[in-house]
Motif scaffolding. Structure first.
Motif, PDB file in Angstrom:
ATOM      1  N   MET A   1       0.840  -1.173   0.000  1.00 62.49           N
ATOM      2  CA  MET A   1       0.000   0.000   0.000  1.00 62.49           C
ATOM      3  C   MET A   1       0.882   1.232   0.000  1.00 62.49           C
ATOM      4  O   MET A   1       1.966   1.223   0.559  1.00 62.49           O
ATOM      5  CB  MET A   1      -0.875   0.017   1.247  1.00 62.49           C
ATOM      6  CG  MET A   1      -1.969  -1.021   1.259  1.00 62.49           C
ATOM      7  SD  MET A   1      -2.964  -0.941   2.757  1.00 62.49           S
ATOM      8  CE  MET A   1      -1.761  -1.425   3.976  1.00 62.49           C
ATOM      9  N   LYS A   2       0.353   2.277  -0.608  1.00 60.68           N
ATOM     10  CA  LYS A   2       1.091   3.527  -0.674  1.00 60.68           C
ATOM     11  C   LYS A   2       0.188   4.653  -0.187  1.00 60.68           C
ATOM     12  O   LYS A   2      -0.951   4.782  -0.623  1.00 60.68           O
ATOM     13  CB  LYS A   2       1.552   3.797  -2.096  1.00 60.68           C
ATOM     14  CG  LYS A   2       2.425   5.023  -2.222  1.00 60.68           C
ATOM     15  CD  LYS A   2       3.064   5.097  -3.588  1.00 60.68           C
ATOM     16  CE  LYS A   2       2.188   5.922  -4.476  1.00 60.68           C
ATOM     17  NZ  LYS A   2       2.766   6.179  -5.789  1.00 60.68           N
TER      18      LYS A   2
ATOM     19  N   ASP B   1      -6.521  -6.193   3.298  1.00 59.90           N
ATOM     20  CA  ASP B   1      -7.240  -7.455   3.135  1.00 59.90           C
ATOM     21  C   ASP B   1      -7.844  -7.622   1.755  1.00 59.90           C
ATOM     22  O   ASP B   1      -8.462  -8.631   1.461  1.00 59.90           O
ATOM     23  CB  ASP B   1      -8.364  -7.565   4.174  1.00 59.90           C
ATOM     24  CG  ASP B   1      -7.816  -7.671   5.589  1.00 59.90           C
ATOM     25  OD1 ASP B   1      -6.648  -8.064   5.755  1.00 59.90           O
ATOM     26  OD2 ASP B   1      -8.571  -7.335   6.520  1.00 59.90           O
ATOM     27  N   GLY B   2      -7.723  -6.571   0.913  1.00 58.29           N
ATOM     28  CA  GLY B   2      -8.292  -6.634  -0.419  1.00 58.29           C
ATOM     29  C   GLY B   2      -9.786  -6.351  -0.441  1.00 58.29           C
ATOM     30  O   GLY B   2     -10.455  -6.623  -1.419  1.00 58.29           O
ATOM     31  N   THR B   3     -10.306  -5.790   0.646  1.00 60.50           N
ATOM     32  CA  THR B   3     -11.723  -5.469   0.734  1.00 60.50           C
ATOM     33  C   THR B   3     -11.972  -4.113   0.097  1.00 60.50           C
ATOM     34  O   THR B   3     -11.183  -3.190   0.247  1.00 60.50           O
ATOM     35  CB  THR B   3     -12.168  -5.424   2.224  1.00 60.50           C
ATOM     36  OG1 THR B   3     -11.830  -6.660   2.835  1.00 60.50           O
ATOM     37  CG2 THR B   3     -13.657  -5.174   2.341  1.00 60.50           C
TER      38      THR B   3
ATOM     39  N   TRP C   1      -9.451   1.981   7.039  1.00 62.55           N
ATOM     40  CA  TRP C   1      -9.282   2.044   5.581  1.00 62.55           C
ATOM     41  C   TRP C   1      -8.105   1.169   5.156  1.00 62.55           C
ATOM     42  O   TRP C   1      -8.205   0.370   4.226  1.00 62.55           O
ATOM     43  CB  TRP C   1      -9.042   3.493   5.178  1.00 62.55           C
ATOM     44  CG  TRP C   1      -8.933   3.728   3.697  1.00 62.55           C
ATOM     45  CD1 TRP C   1      -8.017   3.181   2.840  1.00 62.55           C
ATOM     46  CD2 TRP C   1      -9.753   4.572   2.909  1.00 62.55           C
ATOM     47  NE1 TRP C   1      -8.211   3.650   1.569  1.00 62.55           N
ATOM     48  CE2 TRP C   1      -9.270   4.498   1.581  1.00 62.55           C
ATOM     49  CE3 TRP C   1     -10.830   5.404   3.190  1.00 62.55           C
ATOM     50  CZ2 TRP C   1      -9.852   5.226   0.546  1.00 62.55           C
ATOM     51  CZ3 TRP C   1     -11.396   6.109   2.149  1.00 62.55           C
ATOM     52  CH2 TRP C   1     -10.917   6.021   0.845  1.00 62.55           C
ATOM     53  N   LEU C   2      -6.973   1.316   5.859  1.00 58.84           N
ATOM     54  CA  LEU C   2      -5.768   0.564   5.497  1.00 58.84           C
ATOM     55  C   LEU C   2      -5.947  -0.926   5.727  1.00 58.84           C
ATOM     56  O   LEU C   2      -5.476  -1.740   4.931  1.00 58.84           O
ATOM     57  CB  LEU C   2      -4.569   1.095   6.282  1.00 58.84           C
ATOM     58  CG  LEU C   2      -4.111   2.490   5.875  1.00 58.84           C
ATOM     59  CD1 LEU C   2      -3.116   3.031   6.884  1.00 58.84           C
ATOM     60  CD2 LEU C   2      -3.513   2.485   4.485  1.00 58.84           C
TER      61      LEU C   2
END
Length: 92
Positions: free
Chosen positions: A1-2, A80-82, A74-75
């Motif tokens: 993630m960025k 989790d790819g949600t 959010w992260l």
């Protein structure tokens, strides 16, 4: 993630946002870029009245203030790819 934070020097809200993001980063690893709108013409045009602005994987997450719990949620969803599109940026 960025995670990208658009900010500028001598901005107390920006400093506060960076502190919140760093606290969450201590629990959830992600790449962080802090981008000064003074050094980024596109950032200046897009965000000059809204800093700090936080983007997560290119998606607008927060403007003006960053809620630590909402950022972490959010992260974790992104991790989790949600789908996170239902979470909207603060102060829109």
């Amino acid at each position: 993630m960025k995670v990208d934070i658009y900010s500028k020097p001598s901005c107390s809200l920006c400093d506060e946002a960076i502190d919140v993001v760093e606290r969450v980063r201590a629990r959830i690893p992600f790449e962080l870029r802090v981008i000064s709108i003074l050094e980024d013409p596109a950032g200046m045009m897009a965000w000059r009245y809204d800093i700090p602005v936080v983007l997560i994987d290119g998606q607008l997450a927060f403007k003006h203030r960053v809620d630590e719990g909402a950022l972490e949620a959010w992260l974790r969803r992104a991790q989790d790819g949600t789908e996170v599109a239902h979470l909207r940026a603060r102060d829109e």
